[in-house]
Design a protein around this motif. Structure first.
Motif, PDB file in Angstrom:
ATOM      1  N   ASN A 197       0.831  -1.202   0.000  1.00 16.74           N
ATOM      2  CA  ASN A 197       0.000   0.000   0.000  1.00 16.74           C
ATOM      3  C   ASN A 197       0.868   1.257   0.000  1.00 16.74           C
ATOM      4  O   ASN A 197       1.989   1.246   0.515  1.00 16.74           O
ATOM      5  N   ALA A 206      -4.775   9.722  -4.640  1.00 22.03           N
ATOM      6  CA  ALA A 206      -5.713   8.621  -4.412  1.00 22.03           C
ATOM      7  C   ALA A 206      -6.184   7.980  -5.703  1.00 22.03           C
ATOM      8  O   ALA A 206      -6.507   6.810  -5.745  1.00 22.03           O
ATOM      9  N   GLY A 207      -6.238   8.714  -6.767  1.00 23.49           N
ATOM     10  CA  GLY A 207      -6.712   8.159  -8.035  1.00 23.49           C
ATOM     11  C   GLY A 207      -6.047   8.855  -9.204  1.00 23.49           C
ATOM     12  O   GLY A 207      -5.447   9.925  -9.057  1.00 23.49           O
ATOM     13  N   ARG A 254       1.411   5.484 -15.379  1.00 24.93           N
ATOM     14  CA  ARG A 254       1.185   6.352 -14.221  1.00 24.93           C
ATOM     15  C   ARG A 254       2.207   7.488 -14.206  1.00 24.93           C
ATOM     16  O   ARG A 254       1.862   8.638 -13.917  1.00 24.93           O
ATOM     17  N   ALA A 276      -7.878   0.536 -10.626  1.00 24.17           N
ATOM     18  CA  ALA A 276      -8.725   1.698 -10.907  1.00 24.17           C
ATOM     19  C   ALA A 276      -8.268   2.943 -10.162  1.00 24.17           C
ATOM     20  O   ALA A 276      -8.454   4.071 -10.638  1.00 24.17           O
ATOM     21  N   LYS A 277      -7.649   2.778  -8.979  1.00 25.91           N
ATOM     22  CA  LYS A 277      -7.190   3.928  -8.189  1.00 25.91           C
ATOM     23  C   LYS A 277      -5.770   4.360  -8.548  1.00 25.91           C
ATOM     24  O   LYS A 277      -5.261   5.322  -7.965  1.00 25.91           O
ATOM     25  N   ASP A 278      -5.160   3.648  -9.469  1.00 24.70           N
ATOM     26  CA  ASP A 278      -3.768   3.956  -9.832  1.00 24.70           C
ATOM     27  C   ASP A 278      -3.614   4.490 -11.246  1.00 24.70           C
ATOM     28  O   ASP A 278      -2.873   5.444 -11.475  1.00 24.70           O
ATOM     29  N   ASN A 306      -5.612   5.045 -15.303  1.00 27.26           N
ATOM     30  CA  ASN A 306      -6.757   4.948 -16.204  1.00 27.26           C
ATOM     31  C   ASN A 306      -6.471   3.847 -17.222  1.00 27.26           C
ATOM     32  O   ASN A 306      -5.470   3.895 -17.938  1.00 27.26           O
ATOM     33  N   ARG A 336       1.693  -4.091  -6.531  1.00 30.01           N
ATOM     34  CA  ARG A 336       0.230  -4.200  -6.609  1.00 30.01           C
ATOM     35  C   ARG A 336      -0.198  -4.807  -7.940  1.00 30.01           C
ATOM     36  O   ARG A 336      -1.167  -5.565  -8.001  1.00 30.01           O
TER      37      ARG A 336
END
Length: 677
Positions: free
Chosen positions: A87, A94-95, A127, A168-170, A172, A245
């Motif tokens: 984590n 957060a997104g 990212r 989805a939080k990391d 698109n 992750r």
């Protein structure tokens, strides 16, 4: 009377006719069923191997609380405080940002381990560049290779929905490009980058990002098993946890592949016994790259040399074509053979009836390479011996029978080589191929095919391309079994490009998920030296040699892990995701159980660089392994009963052999438990 006889004959004829019709109908139905289930005669016969028997595992007679059991199967006490934690820890949005810089379309080439590593890298790159990632396309699985049309590229191996939901939080992620960009790609109007292996993050900032912003889309071609350097600067540490992750949470295999792997695991554990997973790593490419052709004394040597020539032409290898394989082996640069790994395990104390699961998509040399291992361990199994042909066929989907369309044997050579030309052809890699008068056959394992006819390797047939796609599914099953195994041991940890291979990814996943699980990392240099010492009497080792082997294998649990942090991690982060993806959870009972253990634990943790404490929510969870501490002091490395290293297992034809041998093994184990002399 005559009318009655005629009527009886007429009825008999009708009965016979009806019987013939029913028989023909029955044969027709059986043929349709065989075609429908895709288990045609040719495919069924091709699945039969020498060791395709179904083993029957007996319950273990070793107590789980005994020192011997803990030494062979118990957790590694010094690593029990390490737990997975991928984590975010510092500042991390957060997104993903809704307005991205454009789309990244990725084509990934290579085998199982290269695909897995590359997917993790392209997610991090997306990212890093604030881009929208299109679900990567796996080149090994396209419709032209003859695989089932019900699966498309990424979905052939992995679960697309879980992949997108987990990240989805990391990042698109979308399934396909927009229509306008699709047509541009078809017309080859979008910029393409063939990205180098282990590229720096600044390569993407300075080269890819400006083009991405300008065109709103770029295409990346990844072919070497990774497109981002393994060790990132400290201020990019959150991207390392993103890699974890992806690899250990988002990349879930297809549902039916997971189901079959779970069935195999249940069958392995049905008797309540632990098992060892062994990944040989003896692929043709790895042997060619590292110059280990002389491990084989037949046509396989020439096949490896052909591959080495091909690698030199493409710049993969910079060294000489001819390499002294004996020197390479003594340097620890060659894989340990299945026989050598079997000797290590027997020397350490694993009995002849230990269950060994053989993993990996290929063992170069075929089943005969595994015969010595089968001789030492009765229960050597793989996915084919723990599943049915129908279960394996199900995961392939509905496929056409290519054996009828594309015969396995290539067309006959148009112009035969003359005998005089064969005699005067000059030196060739040994052994000399057969003269043209001898019949030549073709086999994917390489027995006298194109080797005798041409210096150029033939193009892969459609059947072989389909098999390469199937290998991805085979290795996916093996990967899941290896990660969950009680003990894992690799024969080799490098692939055909010098990068970490399938076994390295397994060891990295085990280190992340359950660091205390027994994972041997043998020092091949030291192991080969020890094996050479007793080469002439290898199956009747003396006491001193046995002690040395046990110390080496035992030390590999920790020393091998620390060495991997210096060597493997620089090539592949997933092979050693510590300390970035691990945390420390001190056990309150460790001080009372062993006064010296805390300092030992801190030394190991300092060597691995783990300093982050686990979050508070983990404190309530008590792992079962913490209740059964492994006491390394129970190990007796000075056991005097080492003259008969490989006991003859039950099944010998000698009178009274079973009782005598079982008694001898029992004495051997009792001395281990008592501490020996």
């Amino acid at each position: 009377m005559k009318e009655g006889k005629a009527l009886l004959r007429s009825r008999m004829k009708w009965v016979g006719l009806v019987g013939l019709v029913l028989s023909a109908f029955s044969l027709f139905v059986h043929f349709l069923l065989a075609r429908f289930t895709e288990d045609g005669f040719s495919e069924y016969q091709s699945s039969i191997t020498i060791f395709s028997w179904r083993p029957i595992f007996e319950p273990s007679d070793i107590s789980r609380t005994s020192p011997l059991y803990r030494r062979l199967w118990g957790p590694v006490g010094q690593l029990e405080s390490l737990h997975p934690d991928a984590n975010p820890r510092g500042y991390y949005a957060a997104g993903p940002i809704a307005q991205t810089n454009g789309y990244i379309f990725v084509r990934i080439q290579g085998g199982f381990h290269e695909i897995r590593s590359s997917i993790c890298d392209v997610v991090v790159v997306s990212r890093f560049l604030n881009a929208t990632l299109v679900v990567p396309e796996i080149q090994q699985t396209t419709s032209k290779k003859g695989i089932s049309s019900q699966f498309k590229s990424f979905a052939y191996l992995y679960n697309e929905d879980e992949f997108m939901a987990a990240l989805a939080k990391d990042v698109n992620i979308v399934r396909t490009l927009p229509k306008s960009l699709k047509s541009a790609r078809r017309n080859k109007e979008i910029p393409v980058f063939r990205v180098p292996y282990s590229a720096s993050p600044y390569y993407y900032l300075h080269n890819v990002l400006p083009i991405l912003i300008k065109h709103s889309v770029v295409e990346l071609v990844v072919s070497d098993g990774g497109c981002l350097q393994a060790i990132l600067p400290s201020h990019l540490e959150e991207y390392q946890r993103l890699r974890c992750r992806v690899a250990f949470h988002a990349l879930r295999f297809r549902e039916d592949v997971q189901e079959l792997a779970t069935k195999i695991l249940h069958r392995l554990r049905a008797s309540g016994r632990p098992f060892i997973a062994f990944a040989p790593g003896m692929t043709r490419d790895a042997l060619a790259y590292h110059g280990c052709s002389e491990l084989f004394q037949d046509v396989h040597s020439e096949l490896i040399q052909h591959r080495r020539t091909w690698m030199r032409k493409r710049g993969i290898i910079k060294g000489q074509l001819s390499v002294n394989s004996a020197k390479q082996r003594l340097k620890g640069s060659c894989p340990l053979t299945p026989e050598e790994v079997g000797i290590l395990l027997r020397a350490y104390g694993y009995r002849w009836d230990t269950i060994i699961y053989l993993a990996g998509g290929e063992v170069f040399g075929g089943q005969r390479t595994l015969i010595p291992l089968h001789g030492m361990f009765e229960n050597v199994v793989d996915r084919t011996s723990l599943s049915t042909v129908w279960e394996l066929s199900r995961i392939y989907g509905r496929e056409a029978n290519l054996d009828e369309i594309y015969p396995r044997a290539p067309a006959a050579t148009q112009v035969e080589m003359k005998l005089d030309a064969w005699k005067n052809s000059g030196p060739r890699p040994h052994p000399l191929p057969p003269p043209p008068a001898r019949p030549k056959t073709y086999n994917i394992e390489g027995w006298w095919g194109w080797v005798a006819e041409s210096d150029n390797e033939p193009e892969s047939t459609v059947v072989e391309l389909r098999t390469n796609a199937h290998k991805l599914l085979w290795e996916a099953i093996d990967y899941m079994v290896c990660v969950e195994a009680d003990v894992f041991i690799p024969g080799f940890d490098h692939d055909g490009k010098g990068h970490p291979n399938f076994a390295s990814l397994v060891m990295g996943h085990r280190l992340y998920q359950s660091a205390a699980s027994k994972t041997y990392r043998p020092d091949r240099l030291e192991v080969v030296r020890l094996l050479e010492e007793i080469r002439s009497h290898i199956y009747h080792a003396n006491h001193t040699w046995l002690t040395s082997i046990r110390r080496n294998l035992r030390s590999s649990l920790i020393d091998g892990l620390i060495e991997a942090s210096n060597k493997s991690k620089s090539s592949s982060f997933l092979s050693h995701p510590v300390p970035e993806c691990s945390c420390l959870r001190p056990d309150s009972g460790e001080t009372s159980s062993n006064a010296s253990s805390p300092s030992v634990h801190w030394q190991v943790q300092a060597a691995l660089g783990v300093i982050h404490g686990c979050p508070a929510w983990m404190d309530g969870e008590k792992s079962s392994s913490s209740r059964e501490k492994e006491n390394e002091e129970d190990v007796d490395e000075n056991d005097p009963s080492s003259s008969g290293l490989f006991f003859q297992h039950p099944g010998s034809h000698d009178v009274g052999g079973e009782d005598a041998n079982l008694k001898e093994e029992s004495q051997f184990e009792d001395q281990e438990e008592d501490g020996g002399d």
